[in-house]
Design a protein around this motif. Structure first.
Motif, PDB file in Angstrom:
ATOM      1  N   TYR A  99      50.955-106.608 -63.969  1.00 56.67           N
ATOM      2  CA  TYR A  99      51.324-107.721 -63.112  1.00 56.67           C
ATOM      3  C   TYR A  99      50.908-107.334 -61.723  1.00 56.67           C
ATOM      4  N   ASN A 100      49.758-107.871 -61.347  1.00 60.66           N
ATOM      5  CA  ASN A 100      48.859-107.177 -60.438  1.00 60.66           C
ATOM      6  C   ASN A 100      49.304-107.197 -59.000  1.00 60.66           C
ATOM      7  N   LYS A 101      49.245-106.004 -58.431  1.00 53.35           N
ATOM      8  CA  LYS A 101      49.561-105.848 -57.028  1.00 53.35           C
ATOM      9  C   LYS A 101      48.504-106.537 -56.181  1.00 53.35           C
ATOM     10  N   LEU A 102      48.866-106.840 -54.962  1.00 51.49           N
ATOM     11  CA  LEU A 102      47.928-107.335 -53.963  1.00 51.49           C
ATOM     12  C   LEU A 102      47.513-106.177 -53.064  1.00 51.49           C
ATOM     13  N   ILE A 103      46.227-106.122 -52.765  1.00 49.64           N
ATOM     14  CA  ILE A 103      45.693-105.151 -51.806  1.00 49.64           C
ATOM     15  C   ILE A 103      45.303-105.938 -50.571  1.00 49.64           C
ATOM     16  N   PHE A 104      45.962-105.646 -49.469  1.00 47.64           N
ATOM     17  CA  PHE A 104      45.797-106.441 -48.255  1.00 47.64           C
ATOM     18  C   PHE A 104      44.782-105.827 -47.301  1.00 47.64           C
TER      19      PHE A 104
ATOM     20  N   PHE B  32      58.285-109.604 -60.087  1.00 47.69           N
ATOM     21  CA  PHE B  32      58.888-109.240 -58.810  1.00 47.69           C
ATOM     22  C   PHE B  32      58.174-108.022 -58.223  1.00 47.69           C
ATOM     23  N   TYR B  33      58.100-108.036 -56.903  1.00 51.39           N
ATOM     24  CA  TYR B  33      57.348-106.994 -56.196  1.00 51.39           C
ATOM     25  C   TYR B  33      58.101-106.613 -54.919  1.00 51.39           C
ATOM     26  N   TRP B  34      57.895-105.378 -54.500  1.00 50.04           N
ATOM     27  CA  TRP B  34      58.267-104.946 -53.155  1.00 50.04           C
ATOM     28  C   TRP B  34      57.013-104.431 -52.449  1.00 50.04           C
ATOM     29  N   GLY B  40      52.408-102.722 -37.068  1.00 53.83           N
ATOM     30  CA  GLY B  40      51.005-102.634 -36.678  1.00 53.83           C
ATOM     31  C   GLY B  40      50.055-102.233 -37.777  1.00 53.83           C
ATOM     32  N   GLN B  41      50.588-102.060 -39.013  1.00 53.41           N
ATOM     33  CA  GLN B  41      49.737-101.618 -40.113  1.00 53.41           C
ATOM     34  C   GLN B  41      49.651-102.686 -41.208  1.00 53.41           C
ATOM     35  N   LYS B  42      48.879-102.370 -42.236  1.00 46.46           N
ATOM     36  CA  LYS B  42      48.679-103.302 -43.342  1.00 46.46           C
ATOM     37  C   LYS B  42      49.945-103.451 -44.178  1.00 46.46           C
ATOM     38  N   VAL B  43      50.018-104.561 -44.877  1.00 47.20           N
ATOM     39  CA  VAL B  43      51.042-104.719 -45.904  1.00 47.20           C
ATOM     40  C   VAL B  43      50.647-103.836 -47.089  1.00 47.20           C
ATOM     41  N   GLU B  44      51.610-103.013 -47.561  1.00 41.64           N
ATOM     42  CA  GLU B  44      51.306-102.047 -48.634  1.00 41.64           C
ATOM     43  C   GLU B  44      52.184-102.312 -49.856  1.00 41.64           C
ATOM     44  N   PHE B  45      51.589-102.256 -51.012  1.00 37.88           N
ATOM     45  CA  PHE B  45      52.311-102.415 -52.273  1.00 37.88           C
ATOM     46  C   PHE B  45      53.196-101.206 -52.538  1.00 37.88           C
ATOM     47  N   LEU B  46      54.411-101.472 -52.999  1.00 36.22           N
ATOM     48  CA  LEU B  46      55.303-100.392 -53.417  1.00 36.22           C
ATOM     49  C   LEU B  46      55.477-100.378 -54.934  1.00 36.22           C
ATOM     50  N   VAL B  47      55.903-101.524 -55.502  1.00 35.19           N
ATOM     51  CA  VAL B  47      56.277-101.533 -56.910  1.00 35.19           C
ATOM     52  C   VAL B  47      56.238-102.945 -57.454  1.00 35.19           C
ATOM     53  N   SER B  48      55.927-103.064 -58.738  1.00 30.29           N
ATOM     54  CA  SER B  48      56.043-104.340 -59.436  1.00 30.29           C
ATOM     55  C   SER B  48      57.027-104.171 -60.599  1.00 30.29           C
ATOM     56  N   PHE B  49      57.664-105.268 -60.965  1.00 26.98           N
ATOM     57  CA  PHE B  49      58.809-105.214 -61.901  1.00 26.98           C
ATOM     58  C   PHE B  49      58.778-106.459 -62.756  1.00 26.98           C
ATOM     59  N   TYR B  50      58.847-106.255 -64.082  1.00 20.45           N
ATOM     60  CA  TYR B  50      58.840-107.377 -65.011  1.00 20.45           C
ATOM     61  C   TYR B  50      59.641-107.005 -66.243  1.00 20.45           C
ATOM     62  N   GLU B  56      54.236-101.227 -62.407  1.00 19.79           N
ATOM     63  CA  GLU B  56      53.316-100.395 -61.639  1.00 19.79           C
ATOM     64  C   GLU B  56      54.019 -99.931 -60.372  1.00 19.79           C
ATOM     65  N   LYS B  57      53.687 -98.749 -59.907  1.00 22.10           N
ATOM     66  CA  LYS B  57      54.212 -98.281 -58.629  1.00 22.10           C
ATOM     67  C   LYS B  57      53.131 -97.528 -57.881  1.00 22.10           C
ATOM     68  N   SER B  58      53.236 -97.530 -56.559  1.00 23.31           N
ATOM     69  CA  SER B  58      52.255 -96.851 -55.727  1.00 23.31           C
ATOM     70  C   SER B  58      52.697 -95.411 -55.490  1.00 23.31           C
ATOM     71  N   GLU B  59      51.810 -94.677 -54.821  1.00 23.26           N
ATOM     72  CA  GLU B  59      52.126 -93.282 -54.473  1.00 23.26           C
ATOM     73  C   GLU B  59      53.317 -93.204 -53.526  1.00 23.26           C
ATOM     74  N   ILE B  60      53.501 -94.257 -52.736  1.00 24.64           N
ATOM     75  CA  ILE B  60      54.624 -94.271 -51.792  1.00 24.64           C
ATOM     76  C   ILE B  60      55.950 -94.288 -52.545  1.00 24.64           C
ATOM     77  N   PHE B  61      55.974 -94.942 -53.673  1.00 25.23           N
ATOM     78  CA  PHE B  61      57.209 -95.172 -54.435  1.00 25.23           C
ATOM     79  C   PHE B  61      57.553 -93.921 -55.220  1.00 25.23           C
ATOM     80  N   ASP B  62      58.133 -92.943 -54.518  1.00 19.33           N
ATOM     81  CA  ASP B  62      58.489 -91.691 -55.181  1.00 19.33           C
ATOM     82  C   ASP B  62      59.960 -91.723 -55.606  1.00 19.33           C
ATOM     83  N   ASP B  63      60.503 -90.571 -55.932  1.00 17.26           N
ATOM     84  CA  ASP B  63      61.869 -90.505 -56.473  1.00 17.26           C
ATOM     85  C   ASP B  63      62.930 -90.969 -55.476  1.00 17.26           C
ATOM     86  N   GLN B  64      62.539 -91.116 -54.237  1.00 19.42           N
ATOM     87  CA  GLN B  64      63.461 -91.596 -53.213  1.00 19.42           C
ATOM     88  C   GLN B  64      63.797 -93.084 -53.420  1.00 19.42           C
ATOM     89  N   PHE B  65      62.899 -93.788 -54.097  1.00 26.02           N
ATOM     90  CA  PHE B  65      63.011 -95.228 -54.255  1.00 26.02           C
ATOM     91  C   PHE B  65      63.429 -95.597 -55.679  1.00 26.02           C
TER      92      PHE B  65
END
Lengths: 114, 115
Positions: A99-104, B32-34, B40-50, B56-65
């Motif tokens: 469920y695909n992420k967006l890359i901005f 659902f996504y966060w 001042g920076q780009k919008v970055e993907f954290l996690v998707s949930f279904y 899926e989760k990004s490298e940012i989404f570590d055990d802290q989240f």
């Protein structure tokens, strides 16, 4: 690595002065390209989705187009209320489905002056 | 028109504290996504949930989240032991089922300030 680059970073227009914003992308397989508008301190507001080269979408003074390498957001006769940051984002095909992420991209800050 | 809502709008916390950010998705949405946006920076993907699990989760989404949907309506992001660099706008996004699944609708965001 999938990348999205927007230009210019900032654009100042006079009311009524038409222009275009650019979004170039390098992705492994494009599933869709999205344009959002973001006002200061707010969340991105959905504008358009484009899926294939040659596709165009219009909404009021905005028209989005897509080629195989880039997308343009054309603004015709802009008004001060069009001032915002315009964000481009891509979705890429995933072999696993998902469920695909967006890359901005970083966005273009547009200011329209009366 | 239905909207994604988020609470609180602004959260100030001390470094090392836990915070929970809440999102109420649009009612018929299933994906659902966060995302986060540092000033001042780009919008970055954290996690998707279904279907009650992370897809899926990004490298940012570590055990802290962590994320969950505790009551079938709210969708939450928990950040344990916050760090200064967690200061950002956090956006929830949701997408409907079916042919329009690709389009994600964003909430107004929660501004997190870690002192």
């Amino acid at each position: 690595e999938d990348q999205v680059t927007q230009s210019p970073e900032a654009l100042r227009l006079q009311e009524g002065e038409s222009s275009s914003l650019n979004c170039s992308y390098t992705v492994s397989g494009l599933r869709g390209l999205f344009w959002y508008r973001q006002d200061p301190g707010k969340g991105p507001e959905f504008l358009f989705t484009l899926y294939s080269a040659g596709e165009e979408k219009e909404k009021e003074r905005l028209k989005a187009t897509l080629t195989k390498k880039e997308s343009f957001l054309h603004i015709t006769a802009p008004k001060p209320e069009d001032s915002a940051t315009y964000l481009c984002a891509v979705q890429v095909f995933m072999f696993s489905g998902g469920y695909n992420k967006l890359i901005f991209g970083a966005g273009t800050r547009l200011a329209v002056h009366p | 028109e239905p909207e994604v809502t988020q609470t609180p709008s602004h959260q100030v916390t001390q470094m090392g504290q836990e915070v929970i950010l809440r999102c109420v998705p649009i009612s018929n949405h299933l994906y659902f996504y966060w995302y986060r946006q540092i000033l001042g920076q780009k919008v970055e993907f954290l996690v998707s949930f279904y279907n009650n699990e992370i897809s899926e989760k990004s490298e940012i989404f570590d055990d802290q989240f962590s994320v969950e949907r505790p009551d079938g309506s709210n969708f939450t992001l928990k950040i344990r032991s916050t760090k200064l660099e967690d200061s950002a706008m956090y956006f929830c996004a949701t997408a409907p089922p079916g042919a329009l699944t690709d389009t994600q609708y964003f909430g107004p965001g929660t501004r997190l300030t870690v002192l």
